[in-house]
Design a protein around this motif. Structure first.
Motif, PDB file in Angstrom:
ATOM      1  N   ASP A  59      38.327  70.019  53.551  1.00 17.13           N
ATOM      2  CA  ASP A  59      37.625  68.763  53.298  1.00 17.13           C
ATOM      3  C   ASP A  59      37.522  68.449  51.811  1.00 17.13           C
ATOM      4  O   ASP A  59      36.848  67.505  51.422  1.00 17.13           O
ATOM      5  CB  ASP A  59      36.227  68.785  53.940  1.00 17.13           C
ATOM      6  CG  ASP A  59      35.293  69.804  53.304  1.00 17.13           C
ATOM      7  OD1 ASP A  59      35.742  70.608  52.457  1.00 17.13           O
ATOM      8  OD2 ASP A  59      34.097  69.794  53.661  1.00 17.13           O
ATOM      9  N   GLY A  60      38.163  69.242  50.970  1.00 23.44           N
ATOM     10  CA  GLY A  60      38.074  69.052  49.530  1.00 23.44           C
ATOM     11  C   GLY A  60      36.849  69.715  48.937  1.00 23.44           C
ATOM     12  O   GLY A  60      36.623  69.660  47.736  1.00 23.44           O
ATOM     13  N   GLY A  61      36.054  70.359  49.776  1.00 23.48           N
ATOM     14  CA  GLY A  61      34.833  71.017  49.334  1.00 23.48           C
ATOM     15  C   GLY A  61      34.777  72.447  49.817  1.00 23.48           C
ATOM     16  O   GLY A  61      35.621  73.262  49.466  1.00 23.48           O
ATOM     17  N   VAL A  62      33.815  72.732  50.684  1.00 22.61           N
ATOM     18  CA  VAL A  62      33.576  74.120  51.096  1.00 22.61           C
ATOM     19  C   VAL A  62      34.064  74.450  52.499  1.00 22.61           C
ATOM     20  O   VAL A  62      34.041  75.599  52.898  1.00 22.61           O
ATOM     21  CB  VAL A  62      32.074  74.494  50.965  1.00 22.61           C
ATOM     22  CG1 VAL A  62      31.625  74.385  49.520  1.00 22.61           C
ATOM     23  CG2 VAL A  62      31.202  73.654  51.886  1.00 22.61           C
ATOM     24  N   HIS A  63      34.508  73.458  53.257  1.00 16.76           N
ATOM     25  CA  HIS A  63      34.955  73.696  54.631  1.00 16.76           C
ATOM     26  C   HIS A  63      36.476  73.721  54.704  1.00 16.76           C
ATOM     27  O   HIS A  63      37.149  72.809  54.244  1.00 16.76           O
ATOM     28  CB  HIS A  63      34.430  72.605  55.575  1.00 16.76           C
ATOM     29  CG  HIS A  63      32.956  72.643  55.741  1.00 16.76           C
ATOM     30  ND1 HIS A  63      32.345  73.404  56.699  1.00 16.76           N
ATOM     31  CD2 HIS A  63      31.975  72.031  55.038  1.00 16.76           C
ATOM     32  CE1 HIS A  63      31.038  73.249  56.607  1.00 16.76           C
ATOM     33  NE2 HIS A  63      30.789  72.430  55.596  1.00 16.76           N
ATOM     34  N   ALA A  64      36.998  74.780  55.288  1.00 20.11           N
ATOM     35  CA  ALA A  64      38.434  74.932  55.491  1.00 20.11           C
ATOM     36  C   ALA A  64      38.686  75.156  56.981  1.00 20.11           C
ATOM     37  O   ALA A  64      37.810  75.627  57.704  1.00 20.11           O
ATOM     38  CB  ALA A  64      38.964  76.101  54.667  1.00 20.11           C
ATOM     39  N   PHE A  65      39.886  74.818  57.422  1.00 19.35           N
ATOM     40  CA  PHE A  65      40.203  74.799  58.846  1.00 19.35           C
ATOM     41  C   PHE A  65      41.565  75.431  59.100  1.00 19.35           C
ATOM     42  O   PHE A  65      42.565  74.966  58.574  1.00 19.35           O
ATOM     43  CB  PHE A  65      40.223  73.347  59.353  1.00 19.35           C
ATOM     44  CG  PHE A  65      39.005  72.574  58.966  1.00 19.35           C
ATOM     45  CD1 PHE A  65      37.912  72.518  59.801  1.00 19.35           C
ATOM     46  CD2 PHE A  65      38.939  71.922  57.737  1.00 19.35           C
ATOM     47  CE1 PHE A  65      36.773  71.823  59.427  1.00 19.35           C
ATOM     48  CE2 PHE A  65      37.802  71.220  57.362  1.00 19.35           C
ATOM     49  CZ  PHE A  65      36.717  71.173  58.209  1.00 19.35           C
ATOM     50  N   ILE A  66      41.581  76.486  59.890  1.00 13.67           N
ATOM     51  CA  ILE A  66      42.839  77.129  60.294  1.00 13.67           C
ATOM     52  C   ILE A  66      43.560  76.200  61.272  1.00 13.67           C
ATOM     53  O   ILE A  66      42.976  75.745  62.264  1.00 13.67           O
ATOM     54  CB  ILE A  66      42.558  78.476  61.005  1.00 13.67           C
ATOM     55  CG1 ILE A  66      42.007  79.498  60.024  1.00 13.67           C
ATOM     56  CG2 ILE A  66      43.794  78.989  61.737  1.00 13.67           C
ATOM     57  CD1 ILE A  66      43.035  80.199  59.186  1.00 13.67           C
ATOM     58  N   LEU A  67      44.825  75.950  60.997  1.00 18.79           N
ATOM     59  CA  LEU A  67      45.665  75.129  61.872  1.00 18.79           C
ATOM     60  C   LEU A  67      47.045  75.766  62.005  1.00 18.79           C
ATOM     61  O   LEU A  67      47.517  76.447  61.083  1.00 18.79           O
ATOM     62  CB  LEU A  67      45.844  73.719  61.290  1.00 18.79           C
ATOM     63  CG  LEU A  67      44.607  72.860  61.129  1.00 18.79           C
ATOM     64  CD1 LEU A  67      44.949  71.595  60.350  1.00 18.79           C
ATOM     65  CD2 LEU A  67      44.032  72.502  62.487  1.00 18.79           C
TER      66      LEU A  67
END
Length: 127
Positions: A59-67
């Protein structure tokens, strides 16, 4: 011997071969727009051949997402996907992410729990 590479930016034709083996279709027309916006992506290689991949969107901040965690069908059940997810986690942490999310189908519950993910409640809208 399989080695792990962080941000290898594989060419579209190389990604297409892996994607076809892992998912049964060719995937996006081009991976380059996806990879250029990722927080990190990780590839597993045997020699020059890409045999595994995971992408981490953010999200450009602190949240990342495995895809897009995937392994070529000829290289499954060797721990490659686990190594990919661990490398992605380490790189996301080093790049400032505080939370790493993953959505998955029920048959992958054991895999992602073994990678350290715990269940959470979430919402989803199909678009």
């Amino acid at each position: 011997m399989v080695h792990i590479a962080v941000d290898p930016f594989p060419a579209d034709d190389i990604m297409r071969v892996l994607w076809l083996s892992a998912w049964g279709d060719a995937g996006p027309a081009s991976w380059q727009p996806v990879l250029s916006r990722s927080l990190v992506h990780v590839g597993a290689y045997e020699g020059e051949a890409l045999v595994g991949f995971v992408n981490v969107a953010w999200d450009g901040g602190v949240h990342a997402f495995i895809l897009d965690t995937c392994t070529h069908q000829d290289f499954r059940r060797q721990g490659i996907a686990t190594k990919l997810v661990k490398a992605a986690e380490d790189a996301a942490r080093a790049r400032g992410a505080k939370w790493l999310h993953v959505d998955f189908e029920p048959h992958l519950t054991e895999f992602y729990r073994a990678c350290g993910f715990r269940p959470t409640e979430a919402g989803l809208v199909a678009l």
